[in-house]
Design an enzyme around this catalytic site. Structure first.
Site: not given
Length: 341
Positions: A129-131, A153, A157
């Site tokens: 994810t970009d997060e 979260y 990741k």
């Protein structure tokens, strides 16, 4: 029937996973597609029910954190390629149940990765994810930008990414990591912002916006992400990371206004009546701009405009109001099941 390729997709009954599995089954009748999914609340058997009798599709209900099951699949199914999409992804609940997120997203990835390594699969693609980058108010992140995750979260990741890439660095095991912007489209579970707003509006409720700071997001239509995964499958270089990004960015407030006009058909002067500002979650990143030139150089680019994609998405929810049953706020659960992306 003999198949030339056996591909395992984890989380294949979830949102992105089901769209990817549909395309795989249709495009490659000579490939066997195996979907491993725990069928958590945001997965739906209805997404793939039309493929249940297809010779090249197999569904296995199970948990990626179960090493006996995972090792059995690799020992018996002759897996060539893995696309690992299964994860818990709801940021709010990750603050409440961080250990569950660690178990599924990190330990589950470790179990799957070891099984794939021992089975000597030809390619292992990890969907991130970009997060993991954290927020940026100006510069777009490139694949070489440092990871600065800001919530449980995204921390899990990022940790899972490190595990995956360590197998490349230590063993030259053929892995690829992808990081995408927010994805939207038909069949997405109603905890994510676009289907959440649509579902609230369909049930005569206001769009609830966390805080009053200027949050915005880049959105990609799900079929564009599927095409990106096919490009990476065919042309991606092992050991590399690929951003899957969109140039389209919209503020959450403007998103709520646009969806209110589409769903409720109210005049501009009344749009504010359908917005409700609620408390922010503990950490809110304002935006996640990413640069996807690396993937574009392989020939991929988003093909679906925002106007077309959001129109298609809203129409699907209007025509399928009972797909996720009547909308209610998803209760935060610490049950250790894998949520599907």
């Amino acid at each position: 029937m003999d198949f030339c390729t056996n591909i395992l997709v984890t989380g294949g009954s979830g949102f992105i996973g089901s769209h990817f599995v549909c395309s795989l089954v249709n495009r490659h009748p000579d490939w066997r597609v195996i979907n491993l999914d725990n069928m958590d609340y945001c997965a739906s058997a209805r997404s793939l029910e039309r493929f249940e009798e297809r010779d090249n599709y197999t569904f296995i209900k199970g948990d990626i954190c179960n090493p006996r099951l995972v090792n059995h699949i690799f020992a018996t199914e002759n897996i060539d390629i893995v696309f690992h999409l299964a994860a818990k992804t709801h940021v709010e609940s990750s603050f409440v149940c961080p250990s569950t997120y660690h178990r599924v997203n990190v330990e589950g990835t470790r179990v799957l990765l070891k099984g794939a390594f021992d089975a000597k699969v030809a390619k292992f693609v990890y969907i991130s994810t970009d997060e993991v980058y954290g927020q940026s108010l100006d510069k777009a992140f490139e694949e070489t930008s440092p990871r600065r995750p800001t919530n449980p979260y995204s921390n899990t990741k990022a940790a899972a990414e490190c595990l995956v890439l360590s197998y490349w660095e230590k063993y030259r095991f053929p892995v690829i990591v992808t990081r995408s912007n927010n994805v939207y489209g038909p069949r997405q579970f109603t905890e994510k912002v676009i289907p959440r707003f649509v579902s609230l509006l369909q049930n005569d409720k206001k769009c609830t916006i966390q805080g009053t700071r200027p949050q915005s997001r880049h959105f990609l239509f799900v079929e564009d992400v599927v095409e990106a995964l096919f490009t990476i499958l065919e042309k991606g270089i092992v050991g590399e990371i690929y951003n899957i990004g969109s140039d389209f960015e919209i503020s959450i407030i403007q998103l709520a206004r646009e969806l209110t006009k589409m769903v409720r058909n109210v005049p501009d002067s009344d749009l504010g009546d359908w917005l409700e500002f609620v408390a922010e979650r503990p950490q809110v990143d304002l935006r996640y701009p990413i640069n996807s030139d690396k993937l574009r150089h392989l020939g991929w680019a988003p093909a679906v405009s925002w106007a077309e994609g959001i129109r298609t998405t809203v129409k699907w929810y209007q025509e399928n109001p009972d797909f996720w049953e009547e909308f209610t706020e998803q209760p935060i659960s610490c049950e250790p099941h894998a949520q599907d992306q």
